[in-house]
Design a protein around this motif. Sequence first.
Motif, PDB file in Angstrom:
ATOM      1  N   HIS A  44      -7.630   1.991 -15.562  1.00 27.82           N
ATOM      2  CA  HIS A  44      -8.735   1.075 -15.752  1.00 27.82           C
ATOM      3  C   HIS A  44      -8.880   0.375 -16.976  1.00 27.82           C
ATOM      4  O   HIS A  44      -7.800   0.621 -17.809  1.00 27.82           O
ATOM      5  CB  HIS A  44     -10.211   1.663 -15.292  1.00 27.82           C
ATOM      6  CG  HIS A  44     -10.315   2.858 -16.188  1.00 27.82           C
ATOM      7  ND1 HIS A  44     -10.642   2.793 -17.492  1.00 27.82           N
ATOM      8  CD2 HIS A  44     -10.272   4.229 -15.996  1.00 27.82           C
ATOM      9  CE1 HIS A  44     -10.984   4.130 -18.099  1.00 27.82           C
ATOM     10  NE2 HIS A  44     -10.584   4.882 -16.908  1.00 27.82           N
ATOM     11  N   ASN A  45      -9.679  -0.612 -17.141  1.00 27.05           N
ATOM     12  CA  ASN A  45      -9.686  -1.536 -18.251  1.00 27.05           C
ATOM     13  C   ASN A  45     -10.397  -0.972 -19.425  1.00 27.05           C
ATOM     14  O   ASN A  45     -10.474  -1.484 -20.478  1.00 27.05           O
ATOM     15  CB  ASN A  45     -10.274  -2.928 -18.004  1.00 27.05           C
ATOM     16  CG  ASN A  45      -8.979  -3.702 -17.178  1.00 27.05           C
ATOM     17  OD1 ASN A  45      -7.978  -3.506 -17.234  1.00 27.05           O
ATOM     18  ND2 ASN A  45      -9.565  -4.617 -16.507  1.00 27.05           N
ATOM     19  N   LYS A  46     -11.277   0.292 -19.310  1.00 30.11           N
ATOM     20  CA  LYS A  46     -12.063   0.816 -20.250  1.00 30.11           C
ATOM     21  C   LYS A  46     -10.895   1.371 -21.292  1.00 30.11           C
ATOM     22  O   LYS A  46     -10.020   2.149 -20.982  1.00 30.11           O
ATOM     23  CB  LYS A  46     -12.766   1.593 -19.785  1.00 30.11           C
ATOM     24  CG  LYS A  46     -13.849   1.061 -18.707  1.00 30.11           C
ATOM     25  CD  LYS A  46     -14.668   2.212 -18.219  1.00 30.11           C
ATOM     26  CE  LYS A  46     -15.707   1.614 -17.440  1.00 30.11           C
ATOM     27  NZ  LYS A  46     -16.339   2.508 -16.458  1.00 30.11           N
ATOM     28  N   LYS A  47     -10.994   1.107 -22.512  1.00 30.50           N
ATOM     29  CA  LYS A  47     -10.385   1.734 -23.644  1.00 30.50           C
ATOM     30  C   LYS A  47     -10.964   2.663 -24.490  1.00 30.50           C
ATOM     31  O   LYS A  47     -12.331   2.408 -25.045  1.00 30.50           O
ATOM     32  CB  LYS A  47      -9.659   0.794 -24.347  1.00 30.50           C
ATOM     33  CG  LYS A  47      -8.694  -0.072 -23.381  1.00 30.50           C
ATOM     34  CD  LYS A  47      -7.819  -0.966 -24.548  1.00 30.50           C
ATOM     35  CE  LYS A  47      -6.922  -1.522 -23.434  1.00 30.50           C
ATOM     36  NZ  LYS A  47      -5.931  -2.545 -24.037  1.00 30.50           N
ATOM     37  N   TYR A  48     -10.447   3.622 -24.959  1.00 26.45           N
ATOM     38  CA  TYR A  48     -11.235   4.613 -26.055  1.00 26.45           C
ATOM     39  C   TYR A  48     -11.362   3.780 -27.431  1.00 26.45           C
ATOM     40  O   TYR A  48     -10.467   2.995 -27.717  1.00 26.45           O
ATOM     41  CB  TYR A  48     -10.409   5.799 -26.365  1.00 26.45           C
ATOM     42  CG  TYR A  48     -10.247   6.619 -25.294  1.00 26.45           C
ATOM     43  CD1 TYR A  48     -11.518   7.549 -24.974  1.00 26.45           C
ATOM     44  CD2 TYR A  48      -9.090   6.887 -24.590  1.00 26.45           C
ATOM     45  CE1 TYR A  48     -11.462   8.228 -24.017  1.00 26.45           C
ATOM     46  CE2 TYR A  48      -8.981   7.776 -23.718  1.00 26.45           C
ATOM     47  CZ  TYR A  48     -10.264   8.706 -23.223  1.00 26.45           C
ATOM     48  OH  TYR A  48      -9.991   9.639 -22.113  1.00 26.45           O
ATOM     49  N   SER A  49     -12.353   4.071 -28.021  1.00 28.02           N
ATOM     50  CA  SER A  49     -12.639   3.180 -29.488  1.00 28.02           C
ATOM     51  C   SER A  49     -12.478   4.437 -30.687  1.00 28.02           C
ATOM     52  O   SER A  49     -12.028   3.829 -31.752  1.00 28.02           O
ATOM     53  CB  SER A  49     -13.998   2.729 -29.374  1.00 28.02           C
ATOM     54  OG  SER A  49     -15.039   3.455 -29.210  1.00 28.02           O
ATOM     55  N   ARG A  50     -12.849   5.506 -30.311  1.00 24.83           N
ATOM     56  CA  ARG A  50     -12.942   6.537 -31.323  1.00 24.83           C
ATOM     57  C   ARG A  50     -11.686   7.621 -31.174  1.00 24.83           C
ATOM     58  O   ARG A  50     -11.160   7.737 -32.267  1.00 24.83           O
ATOM     59  CB  ARG A  50     -14.247   7.250 -31.537  1.00 24.83           C
ATOM     60  CG  ARG A  50     -15.348   6.231 -32.034  1.00 24.83           C
ATOM     61  CD  ARG A  50     -16.463   6.835 -32.229  1.00 24.83           C
ATOM     62  NE  ARG A  50     -16.547   8.300 -32.083  1.00 24.83           N
ATOM     63  CZ  ARG A  50     -17.607   9.275 -32.104  1.00 24.83           C
ATOM     64  NH1 ARG A  50     -18.637   8.716 -32.358  1.00 24.83           N
ATOM     65  NH2 ARG A  50     -17.579  10.395 -31.819  1.00 24.83           N
ATOM     66  N   ILE A  51     -11.799   8.177 -30.138  1.00 18.05           N
ATOM     67  CA  ILE A  51     -10.752   9.323 -29.990  1.00 18.05           C
ATOM     68  C   ILE A  51      -9.395   8.865 -30.120  1.00 18.05           C
ATOM     69  O   ILE A  51      -8.591   9.490 -30.976  1.00 18.05           O
ATOM     70  CB  ILE A  51     -11.192  10.233 -28.617  1.00 18.05           C
ATOM     71  CG1 ILE A  51     -12.524  10.583 -28.693  1.00 18.05           C
ATOM     72  CG2 ILE A  51     -10.228  11.121 -28.544  1.00 18.05           C
ATOM     73  CD1 ILE A  51     -13.155  11.196 -27.148  1.00 18.05           C
ATOM     74  N   ALA A  52      -9.129   7.966 -29.232  1.00 20.20           N
ATOM     75  CA  ALA A  52      -7.563   7.756 -29.274  1.00 20.20           C
ATOM     76  C   ALA A  52      -7.634   6.063 -29.309  1.00 20.20           C
ATOM     77  O   ALA A  52      -7.409   5.477 -28.334  1.00 20.20           O
ATOM     78  CB  ALA A  52      -6.805   8.040 -27.943  1.00 20.20           C
ATOM     79  N   GLY A  53      -7.938   5.300 -30.411  1.00 19.46           N
ATOM     80  CA  GLY A  53      -8.254   3.978 -30.575  1.00 19.46           C
ATOM     81  C   GLY A  53      -7.227   3.180 -29.576  1.00 19.46           C
ATOM     82  O   GLY A  53      -6.071   3.284 -29.932  1.00 19.46           O
ATOM     83  N   GLY A  54      -7.840   2.309 -28.796  1.00 20.26           N
ATOM     84  CA  GLY A  54      -7.166   1.234 -28.057  1.00 20.26           C
ATOM     85  C   GLY A  54      -6.203   1.732 -26.737  1.00 20.26           C
ATOM     86  O   GLY A  54      -5.851   1.112 -25.894  1.00 20.26           O
TER      87      GLY A  54
END
Length: 84
Positions: A44-54
Amino acid sequence: MKVAALPFVCIPNFWQPRGGGMAWTKDQRIRLQHVDTGVYLHSHNKKYSRIAGGQQEVCGVQDKRADNVWLAAEGVYLPVNESK
């Protein structure tokens, strides 16, 4: 990638291409179905911001959706002889 199910059962990592045959062309749309579980590889288009950035998460889902269609984009593409 390993597919894991609770309680911590590892399932072999065998994916079957669906909808593309044995030879793919660049920009061809395919689905990947897990051999043992029957689920489709999904993103999907959701991306991690903190855990695995991008980075994006992928998972397996039971039904065919627009988010489990993949595009052949990188690789070595050989000419196909159509005169057989």
